[in-house]
Design an enzyme around this catalytic site. Structure first.
Site, mmCIF file in Angstrom:
data_model
loop_
_atom_site.group_PDB
_atom_site.id
_atom_site.type_symbol
_atom_site.label_atom_id
_atom_site.label_comp_id
_atom_site.label_asym_id
_atom_site.label_seq_id
_atom_site.Cartn_x
_atom_site.Cartn_y
_atom_site.Cartn_z
ATOM 1 N N LYS A 107 133.324 -31.841 -99.382
ATOM 2 C CA LYS A 107 134.100 -31.179 -98.325
ATOM 3 C C LYS A 107 133.445 -31.427 -96.972
ATOM 4 O O LYS A 107 134.112 -31.684 -95.985
ATOM 5 C CB LYS A 107 134.230 -29.674 -98.614
ATOM 6 C CG LYS A 107 135.226 -29.391 -99.724
ATOM 7 C CD LYS A 107 135.180 -27.972 -100.258
ATOM 8 C CE LYS A 107 136.033 -27.881 -101.516
ATOM 9 N NZ LYS A 107 135.955 -26.596 -102.215
ATOM 10 N N GLN A 164 133.338 -20.872 -102.175
ATOM 11 C CA GLN A 164 133.388 -21.830 -103.289
ATOM 12 C C GLN A 164 133.356 -21.085 -104.623
ATOM 13 O O GLN A 164 132.525 -20.210 -104.851
ATOM 14 C CB GLN A 164 132.196 -22.795 -103.176
ATOM 15 C CG GLN A 164 132.172 -23.894 -104.213
ATOM 16 C CD GLN A 164 133.335 -24.875 -104.079
ATOM 17 O OE1 GLN A 164 133.695 -25.304 -102.992
ATOM 18 N NE2 GLN A 164 133.933 -25.221 -105.200
ATOM 19 N N ASP A 213 141.868 -21.800 -97.971
ATOM 20 C CA ASP A 213 142.082 -22.120 -99.386
ATOM 21 C C ASP A 213 143.393 -21.495 -99.872
ATOM 22 O O ASP A 213 143.920 -21.880 -100.918
ATOM 23 C CB ASP A 213 140.933 -21.556 -100.249
ATOM 24 C CG ASP A 213 139.942 -22.633 -100.677
ATOM 25 O OD1 ASP A 213 140.299 -23.834 -100.613
ATOM 26 O OD2 ASP A 213 138.822 -22.273 -101.089
#
Ligand SMILES: NC(=O)c1ccc[n+]([C@@H]2O[C@H](COP(=O)([O-])OP(=O)(O)OC[C@H]3O[C@@H](n4cnc5c(N)ncnc54)[C@H](OP(=O)(O)O)[C@@H]3O)[C@@H](O)[C@H]2O)c1
Length: 289
Positions: A53, A97, A120
């Site tokens: 990322k 995460q 997200d």
């Protein structure tokens, strides 16, 4: 029939080139998009995803801030960090995460992120908006799968899509996305969702025009489960004998018309869609909304 192998990397590069000009425009206006990443613990796969990322974000001109915390971090500390980043104007988007260590309640933690920064799209608020037909940030993997379907001219309107997997990060938002009532043709699918309690999964998968597999079990879908000519999207990424393996067996290539490989299929799109969401968040900052 031998399936066409869909090149996810190439599609991600096409999307990426469109994003570069948006970042350039932001920079002309004095804004550098910022993405905050919270990583708790030392799951090796998570470390790889986070590095990826950072690399992808920086290539696009996004500033990626990584906060790596030890495995035994208390949920309160993560809450403090999220609250600080919620208030920090340099952070346009923020992700936590997954997976989180066992002391965390996953959804509770994800719901601490300001929905306007939840790039997200995993917060209850943003998942709810997707279901109600007013999406803000669509999770990267389902959004990436839709992008693959678009760029390979795979008609979905009115056709039968079968999804295996009902997680809140892949299967469920995927179903909501394909079901949307839209004018542009990229919705209006007929959707079946299978999961671990579904009886006789092949009965459904054999009826799929588009089969999307997000089970997390290596080579789960075999040739006999797939209709001749189906488009198969393999979301799975499983580490087997030091190699990345999908949820779909190689033999499926003999019956599908198009199929995504692992690696190099859905994965690159997932990351690029996260960056697209971050750029969108920065554009909203510019507009002051
Ligand atoms: N390429 C990418 O960018 C990307 C992104 C995200 C995830 N992934 C990969 O995609 C896969 C799925 O991820 P996820 O987060 O959605 O996983 P998950 O949360 O573990 O969900 C797996 C889903 O599969 C179902 N399932 C498990 N075993 C099954 C079986 N034997 N028969 C039928 N259904 C079964 C589960 O059913 P229940 O709900 O009944 O338990 C669940 O709904 C993983 O391999 C993951 O690594 C890849």
């Amino acid at each position: 029939m031998m399936a066409e192998i869909i090149n996810g990397k190439a599609i991600a590069e096409q999307v990426s080139s469109g994003l570069l000009s948006r970042v350039a425009e932001l920079k002309r206006n004095g804004i550098i998009p910022g993405l905050g990443v919270i990583l708790v613990g030392d799951d090796p796969a998570s470390a790889v995803y986070v590095r990826n990322k950072k690399k992808t974000g920086e290539k696009l001109g996004i500033e990626v801030f990584i906060e790596h915390l030890p495995r035994n971090t208390e949920p309160d500390q993560v809450e403090d960090l999220i609250n600080r980043w919620n208030e920090n104007s340099e952070i346009d988007g923020m992700i936590v995460q997954l997976p989180l260590p066992p002391q965390f309640e996953k959804q509770k933690t994800l719901d601490l992120v300001d929905p306007r920064k939840d790039v997200d799209g995993f917060s209850s608020a943003n998942l709810g908006r997707l279901l109600s037909g007013q999406p803000r940030f669509i999770p990267g993997t389902p959004q990436g799968v839709l992008e693959i379907l678009k760029r390979t001219n795979t008609r979905i309107k009115g056709r039968h899509s079968v999804i295996i997997g009902r997680s809140t990060i892949v299967g469920r938002p995927m179903a909501a996305l394909l079901l949307r009532k839209v004018e542009d043709g990229w919705g209006d699918a007929t959707v079946t969702v299978c999961h671990s309690r579904t009886e006789n999964i092949p009965r459904y998968t054999r009826l799929a025009d588009i089969l999307i597999v997000a089970v997390g079990r290596a080579r789960f879908v075999k040739k006999e489960m797939v209709k001749e000519g189906a488009v198969v999207i393999d979301v799975g990424s499983n580490r087997v004998d030091n190699k990345w393996v999908g949820d779909v067996d190689e033999g499926v290539r003999e019956v599908a018309s198009k199929i995504t490989p692992v690696p190099g299929g859905v994965g690159p799109l997932t990351v690029i869609m996260l960056m697209k969401n971050t750029i969108q968040a920065a554009e909203w900052r510019l507009k002051g909304s």
